[in-house]
Design an enzyme around this catalytic site. Sequence first.
Site, PDB file in Angstrom:
ATOM      1  N   GLY A  71       0.836  -1.196   0.000  1.00  0.00           N
ATOM      2  CA  GLY A  71       0.000   0.000   0.000  1.00  0.00           C
ATOM      3  C   GLY A  71       0.870   1.245   0.000  1.00  0.00           C
ATOM      4  O   GLY A  71       0.586   2.220  -0.711  1.00  0.00           O
ATOM      5  N   THR A  72       1.915   1.207   0.772  1.00  0.00           N
ATOM      6  CA  THR A  72       2.828   2.354   0.863  1.00  0.00           C
ATOM      7  C   THR A  72       3.394   2.716  -0.504  1.00  0.00           C
ATOM      8  O   THR A  72       3.442   3.895  -0.886  1.00  0.00           O
ATOM      9  CB  THR A  72       3.982   2.019   1.842  1.00  0.00           C
ATOM     10  OG1 THR A  72       3.416   1.761   3.134  1.00  0.00           O
ATOM     11  CG2 THR A  72       4.988   3.140   1.925  1.00  0.00           C
ATOM     12  N   ASN A 150      -7.132   3.833   9.737  1.00  0.00           N
ATOM     13  CA  ASN A 150      -6.557   2.609  10.292  1.00  0.00           C
ATOM     14  C   ASN A 150      -6.630   2.547  11.812  1.00  0.00           C
ATOM     15  O   ASN A 150      -6.663   1.479  12.395  1.00  0.00           O
ATOM     16  CB  ASN A 150      -5.104   2.444   9.828  1.00  0.00           C
ATOM     17  CG  ASN A 150      -4.308   3.710   9.930  1.00  0.00           C
ATOM     18  OD1 ASN A 150      -4.663   4.721   9.322  1.00  0.00           O
ATOM     19  ND2 ASN A 150      -3.235   3.701  10.699  1.00  0.00           N
ATOM     20  N   GLN A 178      -7.411   0.076   4.156  1.00  0.00           N
ATOM     21  CA  GLN A 178      -8.168  -0.571   5.240  1.00  0.00           C
ATOM     22  C   GLN A 178      -9.560  -1.024   4.824  1.00  0.00           C
ATOM     23  O   GLN A 178     -10.301  -1.538   5.663  1.00  0.00           O
ATOM     24  CB  GLN A 178      -8.261   0.359   6.458  1.00  0.00           C
ATOM     25  CG  GLN A 178      -6.961   0.516   7.219  1.00  0.00           C
ATOM     26  CD  GLN A 178      -6.455  -0.778   7.870  1.00  0.00           C
ATOM     27  OE1 GLN A 178      -7.172  -1.770   7.978  1.00  0.00           O
ATOM     28  NE2 GLN A 178      -5.204  -0.757   8.285  1.00  0.00           N
ATOM     29  N   HIS A 200      -2.070  -7.777   2.291  1.00  0.00           N
ATOM     30  CA  HIS A 200      -1.942  -8.370   3.640  1.00  0.00           C
ATOM     31  C   HIS A 200      -2.998  -7.868   4.612  1.00  0.00           C
ATOM     32  O   HIS A 200      -3.105  -8.363   5.734  1.00  0.00           O
ATOM     33  CB  HIS A 200      -0.525  -8.175   4.196  1.00  0.00           C
ATOM     34  CG  HIS A 200      -0.182  -6.791   4.657  1.00  0.00           C
ATOM     35  ND1 HIS A 200      -0.162  -6.455   5.989  1.00  0.00           N
ATOM     36  CD2 HIS A 200       0.158  -5.668   3.990  1.00  0.00           C
ATOM     37  CE1 HIS A 200       0.186  -5.184   6.113  1.00  0.00           C
ATOM     38  NE2 HIS A 200       0.388  -4.681   4.907  1.00  0.00           N
ATOM     39  N   CYS A 324       6.023   5.717  19.814  1.00  0.00           N
ATOM     40  CA  CYS A 324       7.004   6.030  20.849  1.00  0.00           C
ATOM     41  C   CYS A 324       8.062   6.953  20.255  1.00  0.00           C
ATOM     42  O   CYS A 324       8.675   6.618  19.262  1.00  0.00           O
ATOM     43  CB  CYS A 324       7.659   4.746  21.303  1.00  0.00           C
ATOM     44  SG  CYS A 324       8.146   4.802  23.001  1.00  0.00           S
TER      45      CYS A 324
HETATM   46  N1  PLP Z   1      -2.713   3.208   4.418  1.00  0.00           N
HETATM   47  C1  PLP Z   1      -3.398   2.760   5.481  1.00  0.00           C
HETATM   48  C2  PLP Z   1      -4.710   3.403   5.839  1.00  0.00           C
HETATM   49  C3  PLP Z   1      -2.889   1.707   6.241  1.00  0.00           C
HETATM   50  O1  PLP Z   1      -3.566   1.267   7.300  1.00  0.00           O
HETATM   51  C4  PLP Z   1      -1.645   1.114   5.862  1.00  0.00           C
HETATM   52  C5  PLP Z   1      -1.044   0.047   6.663  1.00  0.00           C
HETATM   53  O2  PLP Z   1      -1.291  -0.076   7.844  1.00  0.00           O
HETATM   54  C6  PLP Z   1      -0.980   1.618   4.730  1.00  0.00           C
HETATM   55  C7  PLP Z   1      -1.548   2.667   4.041  1.00  0.00           C
HETATM   56  C8  PLP Z   1       0.310   1.027   4.261  1.00  0.00           C
HETATM   57  O3  PLP Z   1       0.087  -0.245   3.688  1.00  0.00           O
HETATM   58  P1  PLP Z   1       1.276  -1.306   3.560  1.00  0.00           P
HETATM   59  O4  PLP Z   1       1.474  -1.905   4.924  1.00  0.00           O
HETATM   60  O5  PLP Z   1       0.792  -2.322   2.578  1.00  0.00           O
HETATM   61  O6  PLP Z   1       2.466  -0.573   3.079  1.00  0.00           O
END
Ligand code: PLP
Length: 382
Positions: A71-72, A150, A178, A200, A324
Site C-alpha cells: 500500500g505504501t 486505520n 483498510q 496483507h 514512541c
Molecule cells: N494506508 C493505510 C490506511 C494503512 O492502514 C496502511 C497500513 O497499515 C498503509 C496505508 C500502508 O500499507 P502497507 O502496509 O501495505 O504498506
Amino acid sequence: MEPIYFDNNATTRPLVEVVEAMRPFFEEAYANPSSVHQFGQSVKHAVECAREKVAALIHAKPREIIFTSSGTESINLTIRGALAMMPAKRRLVTTAVEHAAVMKTAETLACEGYEVVYVGVDGDGRVDEEAWQEALTDDTALVSIQHANNETGVMMDVKHLAEIAQARGVAVHVDAVQTVGKVEVDVSNWPVQFVSFSAHKFHGPKGAGGLYIRRRTRLKPLLLGGSQEHELRAGTENTAAIVGMGVAAEHSSATMVQTAERVGGLRDQLERALIAEVSNATINGIGAQRIYNTSNISFEGLEAEAILILLSELGIYASSGAACSSGSLQPSHVLEAMGITEKYAHGAIRFSLSRFNTEGEVASVVERLPGLLARLSKLGSR
Ligand code: PLP
C-alpha cells in the site's frame, strides 16, 4: 491457550488457500513472466488471472490494475507520479488523519516547495466539508483521502468528497488500504482516478500491493527499468505474492457480506460489554460511520502501552495509535486531530478483528480486561 489476535488492521493471517496457491511459484513455477518461452508465459498467465480477480474485487477493468510491493508504494507512486504530470499545479490537499504513507510523502513534498493542505476533522473523525471545499483551489493538482482510518475505523464519504473535487477539476486518490477486501469498494461508482490497496490487510500475503488507475489517467513511474505493469512499475513481478493476492481477492469477493455481518457483531459485542464494565471508557469515532472490524477505545487516565503489555502477557494482541518517540509516548495524530484530550488519547487501544476471531475470544477479553484496567488504575499508571 491460543493467543487472541485483535490486531488485524496491522496485518491479517493469510488464508490457507492463499499459501497453497503461492507455493508452486516458489518451487517449480519460478519462470520470469516477461520471458517469451512457454514456461514464462504460463507464469504470466497466472499473474493475469490474479489481475482479473483483483480487478473484479473493486469493479475495475484488469487493465486498470497495477501490482506494487505494498500500500505504501502505491500511495507514494500515486502522489509523486500524479503531481509530476501536472508541474504547473503546486498544491496537494489531504486530511489531518492520513496514514504515515500519505503524511510523510506530503511532508517531503512540502519541503520540495509544494503547498500542502491538511483538512481537519470533527470530533468523530469526519472531514470538515466546508474546509474541504475551500482547500480546493485552481492550483490543486491532487487530493488524497483515506476510505477508512486505520486507527479508529472511521469511514470517509469518499464518493461525496470526490464529487466535490471532480467539480473543481482536481484528480482524486483514495487510500483504501483498510477497506478493499473488507467492504464493497466499487471504483466504477466513484469519480476518482487512483485507489491504493494492500493484500496483507485482507488475508493475502505481505509484499503485494495494488493500485487502481482509471483509464486514460497519466502517471509518472517512480521505478525505472523494465516495461512491467504498463511501464508504471519496473521490476520483475513478485509472482507468488501476486497469485496469493488474487486468491485472497476472490475469497473476499465471495465472503465479504457474511464476514462483515459476523465480525461486525463481534466488534459490537466487545464494545457493548467493555463500555458496560469499565466506567472510564469511551469509543473514539462512535458518532461516525465506522468499518465493522475496528474499535478504538480510550480508557481515561491510563497509559495504552501499559495496557498493551499486560494484555500481551495474557496472550491478547491489540494495538494503539501512539508512536514512541524519544522515550515519551506521543498521542496519535489522528486522535489529536479529533480533539481528543490527552488523558483520553494516551489510553487509546485499537482492537481490530477479522474473520478468524470468535465469540469465545471476545468473551475472554471482556472477562479479563476490566480487572487488568482496575489494577492499572490502582497503580496510577500515568
Ligand atoms: N494506508 C493505510 C490506511 C494503512 O492502514 C496502511 C497500513 O497499515 C498503509 C496505508 C500502508 O500499507 P502497507 O502496509 O501495505 O504498506
